[in-house]
Design a protein around this motif. Structure first.
Motif, short mmCIF file in Angstrom:
data_model
loop_
_atom_site.label_atom_id
_atom_site.label_comp_id
_atom_site.label_asym_id
_atom_site.label_seq_id
_atom_site.Cartn_x
_atom_site.Cartn_y
_atom_site.Cartn_z
N VAL C 38 -12.03 30.33 3.76
CA VAL C 38 -12.96 29.21 3.73
C VAL C 38 -13.61 29.19 2.34
O VAL C 38 -14.21 30.18 1.93
CB VAL C 38 -14.03 29.33 4.82
CG1 VAL C 38 -14.97 28.14 4.77
CG2 VAL C 38 -13.37 29.43 6.20
N ASP C 69 -18.76 33.03 -1.49
CA ASP C 69 -17.97 34.07 -2.16
C ASP C 69 -16.56 33.60 -2.53
O ASP C 69 -15.74 34.41 -2.99
CB ASP C 69 -17.90 35.34 -1.31
CG ASP C 69 -17.18 35.13 0.02
OD1 ASP C 69 -16.58 34.07 0.22
OD2 ASP C 69 -17.22 36.05 0.85
N MET E 1 -15.18 32.42 1.96
CA MET E 1 -15.75 33.04 3.14
C MET E 1 -14.63 33.32 4.15
O MET E 1 -13.52 32.82 4.02
CB MET E 1 -16.82 32.12 3.74
CG MET E 1 -18.13 32.17 2.97
SD MET E 1 -18.06 31.44 1.29
CE MET E 1 -17.68 29.74 1.62
N VAL E 53 -18.40 34.37 7.38
CA VAL E 53 -18.91 35.61 6.80
C VAL E 53 -18.79 35.52 5.28
O VAL E 53 -17.73 35.16 4.75
CB VAL E 53 -18.11 36.82 7.31
CG1 VAL E 53 -18.50 38.09 6.55
CG2 VAL E 53 -18.32 37.01 8.80
N CYS E 54 -19.89 35.80 4.60
CA CYS E 54 -19.88 35.86 3.13
C CYS E 54 -19.93 37.32 2.70
O CYS E 54 -20.74 38.10 3.22
CB CYS E 54 -21.09 35.10 2.58
SG CYS E 54 -21.25 35.20 0.79
N HIS E 55 -19.07 37.69 1.76
CA HIS E 55 -19.00 39.07 1.27
C HIS E 55 -19.61 39.20 -0.13
O HIS E 55 -19.72 38.22 -0.86
CB HIS E 55 -17.54 39.52 1.19
CG HIS E 55 -16.89 39.68 2.52
ND1 HIS E 55 -16.94 40.84 3.24
CD2 HIS E 55 -16.19 38.81 3.29
CE1 HIS E 55 -16.28 40.68 4.38
NE2 HIS E 55 -15.82 39.46 4.44
N SER E 57 -22.05 40.37 -3.45
CA SER E 57 -23.41 40.18 -3.93
C SER E 57 -24.07 38.96 -3.30
O SER E 57 -25.26 38.96 -3.02
CB SER E 57 -23.42 40.00 -5.45
OG SER E 57 -23.00 41.17 -6.08
N ALA E 58 -23.26 37.92 -3.08
CA ALA E 58 -23.80 36.66 -2.56
C ALA E 58 -24.31 36.79 -1.14
O ALA E 58 -25.00 35.91 -0.64
CB ALA E 58 -22.73 35.58 -2.64
N ARG E 60 -26.49 38.87 -0.10
CA ARG E 60 -27.89 39.29 -0.08
C ARG E 60 -28.82 38.09 -0.09
O ARG E 60 -28.66 37.19 -0.91
CB ARG E 60 -28.17 40.20 -1.27
CG ARG E 60 -27.34 41.47 -1.18
CD ARG E 60 -27.66 42.42 -2.29
NE ARG E 60 -26.99 42.02 -3.52
CZ ARG E 60 -27.06 42.71 -4.65
NH1 ARG E 60 -27.79 43.82 -4.68
NH2 ARG E 60 -26.44 42.32 -5.71
N PRO E 65 -32.58 42.86 -3.77
CA PRO E 65 -31.81 44.07 -4.04
C PRO E 65 -31.73 44.98 -2.82
O PRO E 65 -32.19 46.11 -2.84
CB PRO E 65 -32.58 44.72 -5.18
CG PRO E 65 -34.00 44.29 -4.96
CD PRO E 65 -33.95 42.94 -4.31
N VAL E 68 -26.79 45.26 1.31
CA VAL E 68 -26.03 44.46 2.27
C VAL E 68 -24.85 43.86 1.51
O VAL E 68 -25.03 43.30 0.44
CB VAL E 68 -26.93 43.33 2.85
CG1 VAL E 68 -26.10 42.20 3.42
CG2 VAL E 68 -27.86 43.90 3.90
N ASP E 69 -23.63 44.01 2.03
CA ASP E 69 -22.46 43.46 1.35
C ASP E 69 -21.70 42.44 2.19
O ASP E 69 -20.62 42.00 1.78
CB ASP E 69 -21.52 44.58 0.89
CG ASP E 69 -20.93 45.37 2.06
OD1 ASP E 69 -21.10 44.96 3.23
OD2 ASP E 69 -20.30 46.41 1.82
N ALA E 70 -22.24 42.07 3.34
CA ALA E 70 -21.60 41.05 4.18
C ALA E 70 -22.66 40.43 5.07
O ALA E 70 -23.52 41.14 5.60
CB ALA E 70 -20.50 41.69 5.05
N VAL E 72 -23.49 37.02 7.99
CA VAL E 72 -23.10 35.82 8.72
C VAL E 72 -23.97 34.70 8.19
O VAL E 72 -25.20 34.74 8.30
CB VAL E 72 -23.32 36.02 10.24
CG1 VAL E 72 -23.13 34.71 10.99
CG2 VAL E 72 -22.36 37.09 10.76
N VAL E 73 -23.33 33.67 7.58
CA VAL E 73 -24.10 32.63 6.89
C VAL E 73 -23.94 31.25 7.52
O VAL E 73 -24.60 30.30 7.09
CB VAL E 73 -23.73 32.57 5.39
CG1 VAL E 73 -24.06 33.90 4.73
CG2 VAL E 73 -22.27 32.20 5.18
#
Lengths: 82, 82, 82, 82, 82
Positions: C38, C69, E1, E53-55, E57-58, E60, E65, E68-70, E72-73
């Motif tokens: 996506v 991402d 995503m 799911v976004c993985h 840096s984005a 967070r 800071p 968190v590296d994943a 649900v957006v």
């Protein structure tokens, strides 16, 4: 970080200017069959050393904006279990 | 960084504006069967060159906020072992 | 960047507020069997277009702190070899 | 984040200076056959603990510019379903 | 995503302090056999929801800071094709 073993070196005379002075090591990743990685050397590792590889933004020395995405950041001297 | 070989070029007339002027190279990754990568050229690499590919944030020239996630950053001229 | 083909769209009424206005495209990656991605649309791509997908931090428009991402950043109009 | 289990420790006397004081844990990822990860410990995890591993830039404590790309950031004490 | 489905929750009493208050969801990725991901919830998703799911840096919230590296957006409510 990822475990690997130094298996060689890579030279690139023509490269992005900010990479001048970097030593590039060839690292065989441990525990899987993937291709060798090319890593910037940050600890003076040598052939056969078992090392820690750091990937991504964190691999760049002090956040310098150079095009490096993997670096050797430690030489493993003990593991438990071995 | 990842080793690969330049196998072609990619053109995209319609693209994000900040990508204007970028040359996109098609790179076959070495040592595994994955698909070809599209990389921004930062060293003037040509067909058949064996190159170093940098991934991620570090691939962007001087941290410029352009949508590039892979770049050719060096041309390999010697490896030990070969 | 990665090559892919637009195969559909995805709608999410309930989403992080900063994603309002984004168009989400379903992209089939080229050259491997992975699941569809996506991607946020940044070029007005349509069904069947062959596109360039940018991953990671660089996918965010102008570094905006939105949870994206992956983005479609170009429409491929020629490749050599094809 | 990724689930894993602590299976050991890794020591590296020779390492990038900014890594001094870090404890490196060996983590077996859950649910696939990949190699063990080396993670910085941020919670005092011990052998056999089931943990949450964070990857990438976010693994660095408070964004400190140290070469760490994975960290143990939590100890799992309940899951539903188990 | 990435598309996935909420299959459970994860609790970690002992965790990095900045993670206090985060809800961790267990997400089964769609379209491949990988292990479940642990994602921070940013939209109030529930069991069985199909989500984005976004993985990286984005993931967070507002670039905070936190490790968190994943995340649900978004909750998917329509797809074309379905």
């Amino acid at each position: 970080m990822q475990l690997g073993v130094i298996i060689g070196t890579v030279g690139a005379t023509k490269k992005v200017e900010s990479l001048a002075g970097q030593t590039f090591l060839l690292v065989a990743p441990e525990g899987h069959q993937g291709p060798a990685l090319v890593c910037a050397d940050r600890v003076g590792a040598g052939l056969g050393d078992r090392v820690l590889v750091c990937h991504g933004s964190a691999a760049r020395p002090d956040g310098a904006p150079i095009p490096v995405d993997a670096a050797v950041v430690g030489i493993v001297d003990h593991m438990d279990p071995d």
